[in-house]
Design a protein around this motif. Structure first.
Motif, short mmCIF file in Angstrom:
data_model
loop_
_atom_site.label_atom_id
_atom_site.label_comp_id
_atom_site.label_asym_id
_atom_site.label_seq_id
_atom_site.Cartn_x
_atom_site.Cartn_y
_atom_site.Cartn_z
N THR A 200 -34.39 21.12 24.93
CA THR A 200 -34.24 22.37 24.18
C THR A 200 -32.93 23.11 24.49
OG1 THR A 200 -35.47 23.53 25.91
CG2 THR A 200 -36.72 22.72 24.02
N LEU A 201 -32.18 22.66 25.49
CA LEU A 201 -30.92 23.30 25.84
C LEU A 201 -29.81 22.26 25.84
CD1 LEU A 201 -32.16 25.41 28.92
CD2 LEU A 201 -31.81 26.25 26.59
N GLU A 202 -28.57 22.73 25.74
CA GLU A 202 -27.45 21.81 25.88
C GLU A 202 -27.41 21.27 27.30
OE1 GLU A 202 -23.93 23.79 24.66
OE2 GLU A 202 -24.51 23.89 22.54
N THR A 203 -26.70 20.17 27.46
CA THR A 203 -26.75 19.45 28.73
C THR A 203 -26.40 20.32 29.93
OG1 THR A 203 -26.18 17.37 27.62
CG2 THR A 203 -25.84 17.47 30.00
N GLU A 204 -25.32 21.10 29.81
CA GLU A 204 -24.90 21.90 30.97
C GLU A 204 -25.90 23.01 31.26
OE1 GLU A 204 -21.00 23.13 31.57
OE2 GLU A 204 -20.07 21.30 30.80
N ALA A 205 -26.43 23.65 30.23
CA ALA A 205 -27.43 24.69 30.45
C ALA A 205 -28.69 24.10 31.08
CB ALA A 205 -27.78 25.38 29.13
N SER B 213 -12.36 13.60 34.16
CA SER B 213 -12.64 14.12 35.50
C SER B 213 -13.24 15.51 35.44
CB SER B 213 -11.35 14.13 36.33
OG SER B 213 -10.37 14.95 35.72
N ASN B 214 -12.78 16.33 34.48
CA ASN B 214 -13.36 17.67 34.35
C ASN B 214 -14.83 17.60 33.97
OD1 ASN B 214 -10.99 18.94 34.98
ND2 ASN B 214 -10.38 19.34 32.85
N ARG B 215 -15.15 16.73 33.03
CA ARG B 215 -16.55 16.57 32.60
C ARG B 215 -17.40 16.07 33.76
NH1 ARG B 215 -20.44 18.59 29.60
NH2 ARG B 215 -21.86 17.03 28.75
N PHE B 216 -16.82 15.15 34.54
CA PHE B 216 -17.56 14.62 35.69
C PHE B 216 -17.87 15.73 36.68
CE2 PHE B 216 -17.53 12.73 39.97
CZ PHE B 216 -18.59 11.84 39.83
N ARG B 217 -16.87 16.59 36.98
CA ARG B 217 -17.11 17.70 37.90
C ARG B 217 -18.14 18.68 37.35
NH1 ARG B 217 -11.46 17.23 39.04
NH2 ARG B 217 -10.96 18.77 37.43
N ASP B 218 -18.11 18.88 36.04
CA ASP B 218 -19.09 19.79 35.43
C ASP B 218 -20.52 19.32 35.66
OD1 ASP B 218 -17.04 21.34 34.51
OD2 ASP B 218 -17.08 20.55 32.46
N LEU B 219 -20.71 18.03 35.73
CA LEU B 219 -22.05 17.48 35.90
C LEU B 219 -22.40 17.21 37.36
CD1 LEU B 219 -22.14 14.93 32.92
CD2 LEU B 219 -22.98 17.28 32.96
N GLY C 269 -29.93 25.09 34.72
CA GLY C 269 -31.29 25.62 34.82
C GLY C 269 -32.13 24.84 35.82
N THR C 270 -32.01 23.51 35.79
CA THR C 270 -32.71 22.69 36.78
C THR C 270 -32.20 22.97 38.18
OG1 THR C 270 -32.93 20.96 35.09
CG2 THR C 270 -33.35 20.33 37.36
N ALA C 271 -30.89 23.20 38.31
CA ALA C 271 -30.31 23.50 39.62
C ALA C 271 -30.85 24.82 40.16
CB ALA C 271 -28.79 23.54 39.53
N PHE C 272 -30.98 25.83 39.30
CA PHE C 272 -31.53 27.10 39.75
C PHE C 272 -32.98 26.92 40.22
CE2 PHE C 272 -28.06 29.48 37.71
CZ PHE C 272 -27.89 30.49 38.64
N LEU C 273 -33.76 26.14 39.49
CA LEU C 273 -35.14 25.90 39.90
C LEU C 273 -35.19 25.13 41.22
CD1 LEU C 273 -37.97 26.51 38.58
CD2 LEU C 273 -38.04 24.08 38.05
N PRO D 293 -23.62 20.64 39.81
CA PRO D 293 -25.04 21.02 39.76
C PRO D 293 -25.96 19.89 40.18
CG PRO D 293 -24.14 20.81 37.54
CD PRO D 293 -22.99 20.75 38.49
N GLY D 294 -25.54 18.64 39.91
CA GLY D 294 -26.36 17.51 40.35
C GLY D 294 -26.49 17.45 41.86
N LEU D 295 -25.40 17.73 42.58
CA LEU D 295 -25.44 17.75 44.04
C LEU D 295 -26.33 18.88 44.56
CD1 LEU D 295 -21.71 16.98 44.93
CD2 LEU D 295 -23.70 15.49 45.28
N LEU D 296 -26.27 20.05 43.90
CA LEU D 296 -27.10 21.17 44.30
C LEU D 296 -28.58 20.84 44.11
CD1 LEU D 296 -24.93 24.00 42.74
CD2 LEU D 296 -25.24 23.57 45.18
#
Length: 477
Positions: free
Chosen positions: A108-113, A3-9, A117-121, A12-15
């Motif tokens: 080129t980056l780990e999954t969370e980064a 569940s923690n891993r799911f929330r981590d992803l 990064g995509t979320a910021f863009l 940012p996916g919702l954003l």
């Protein structure tokens, strides 16, 4: 998946999803003034000349831009010429940029980064706000993603073809969308020298550059008889603009160009009932972004922890491009830095991923939420008001809808339309070239005299209009 891993992803996916929705929603309130109208007109001229044109539209200094944007716009104009049609293409390119960011960052980056990064863009207010604005600089992030991808492959493999691709994309960005693309070349050149790119690759890039820019350079040297317009800007203003724009464009401070300071509280009060809420969103988005950037360096990377190639490249561009503007003494504007958006997003995403998990989720959700909420707040103001008199002017959608009303009123009868702003506020950004493009079919010299009065209702915070016809002439409705 825990569940923690799911929330981590999922957060940012919702954003990212919200950022994409706001981009599509911006299609219903696109900017349409002189630059946008002339972009369409010049594209039609390029199409008529079979794309064999040596230069594009002149900039604010009178200097002719390269012809690339007109050539590309001309190709699009084969299938449509309405302002909404072009705005739709730019919305598509803006959505595509977010998708491409994920594909490039995840390599080129780990999954969370990569995800942050995509979320910021996706949440960057300037990119959302301009997603429907068919104006060259808004497509620079898509080109920049290609440059970053090519350079990471070049740095990892050493193959000169990737360096050639990055250099040519930078030249093409300057040729097509904005001269700021050329400001990427010094850093790309330094990378080529550092990694000892073969002479033949340098020569190949020079030849390709000359082939692309040759007609434009020939025009400037041998045919252009114009002159640069004097734009005297005090040195202090240049420095102040350099500081403010470099530190404000990635967050929410970008909106200062479109809304005067007092509008922030008024818009927040209209939507949320609290004037201070707008300032919370503005400062929250800016502080969280720079906090994520600071997290790249504090605490500093350990000796055994090397920054990914993507981050090193992003930092290189993020430092050299603004420095070039400063050294050349050029007055900087927000849109000059659009080309750096993917680099800034990658840095912020990497910094966010280095934060402790709970802090990352709280700061990321709060910061990007502030950006998206403030963007949605102002977007709602524009949709409700049909634009805004400060910088945006009457939106292209509003003017197009008024023209459709005139079609119904006229019912086939030609009108000789004159457009008059009712107040100075309404006329501040009511551009004559844009109005002529949209209302041209109602400006028949021998038609029925008609006056379209466009005003700005300060109380209702919206544009209003009315049509005046000669006595005895009734609308066909």
């Amino acid at each position: 998946m825990s569940s923690n891993r799911f929330r981590d992803l999922i957060l940012p996916g919702l954003l990212i999803a919200v950022g994409l929705v706001l981009r599509v929603r911006q299609w219903w309130c696109f900017e349409f003034k002189d630059d946008q109208a002339r972009s369409i007109l010049n594209s039609l001229c390029a199409l008529r000349e079979a794309f064999l044109i040596p230069h594009g539209m002149a900039g604010s200094t009178g200097f002719p831009n390269p012809p690339g944007a007109n050539v590309i716009f001309g190709a699009l104009s084969v299938f449509g010429t309405s302002p909404g049609y072009f705005a739709g293409w730019f919305v598509f390119f803006s959505v595509l940029t977010v998708g491409m960011a994920w594909l490039v960052f995840r390599r080129t980056l780990e999954t969370e980064a990569a995800l942050w990064g995509t979320a910021f863009l996706a949440a960057m207010p300037m990119l959302v706000w301009n997603s429907s604005n068919f104006w060259g600089p808004n497509l620079l992030p898509l080109m920049m993603l290609g440059i970053l991808y090519c350079l990471t492959r070049f740095w990892e493999s050493g193959h000169g073809r990737y360096w050639f691709g990055a250099g040519f994309l930078a030249v093409a960005a300057g040729w097509a969308w904005h001269l700021s693309g050329f400001f990427l070349l010094p850093f790309i050149g330094w990378l080529g020298w550092r990694r000892k790119v073969r002479l033949r690759v340098w020569v190949g890039l020079g030849a390709a550059t000359l082939a692309l820019l040759g007609p434009w350079l020939y025009f400037l040297i041998f045919r252009w008889d114009g002159e640069m317009l004097k734009t005297t800007v005090p040195f202090g203003e240049k420095i102040a603009a350099w500081i403010f724009h470099n530190f404000g464009w990635c967050g929410t401070l970008f909106f200062r160009d479109y809304f005067p300071p007092g509008e922030l509280g008024a818009a927040a009060a209209a939507v949320a009932g609290a004037p201070w809420f707008g300032w919370v969103l503005l400062l929250g988005g800016a502080l969280i972004f720079w906090g994520a950037v600071a997290a790249v360096f504090v605490p500093p990377l350990k000796p055994e922890e090397k920054a990914p190639v993507m981050i090193s490249l992003a930092l290189g561009f993020g430092l050299t491009v603004p420095l070039l503007y400063l050294l050349l003494g050029l007055r900087i504007h927000f849109h000059y830095l659009t080309v750096l958006a993917p680099a800034a997003a990658a840095i912020a995403g990497f910094g966010m991923a280095r934060m402790p998990r709970k802090l990352r989720l709280v700061c990321g959700t709060a910061g990007l939420g502030c950006m998206l909420l403030l963007t949605a707040l102002f977007q709602q103001e524009m949709l409700r008001g049909g634009g805004h008199p400060y910088e945006f002017g009457p939106s292209g959608n509003y003017l197009t809808a008024v023209a459709a009303e005139l079609d119904a009123v006229a019912a086939g009868r030609p009108l000789s339309l004159k457009i008059i702003p009712e107040t100075p506020a309404a006329g501040r950004k009511l551009d004559p070239v844009a109005a002529l493009y949209i209302f041209d079919r109602h400006m028949v010299p021998d038609g029925i005299p008609a006056v379209l009065v466009i005003g700005w209702d300060e109380h209702g915070r919206c544009f209003r209009h009315r049509l005046l016809l000669p006595e005895g002439v009734r609308p066909a409705l």
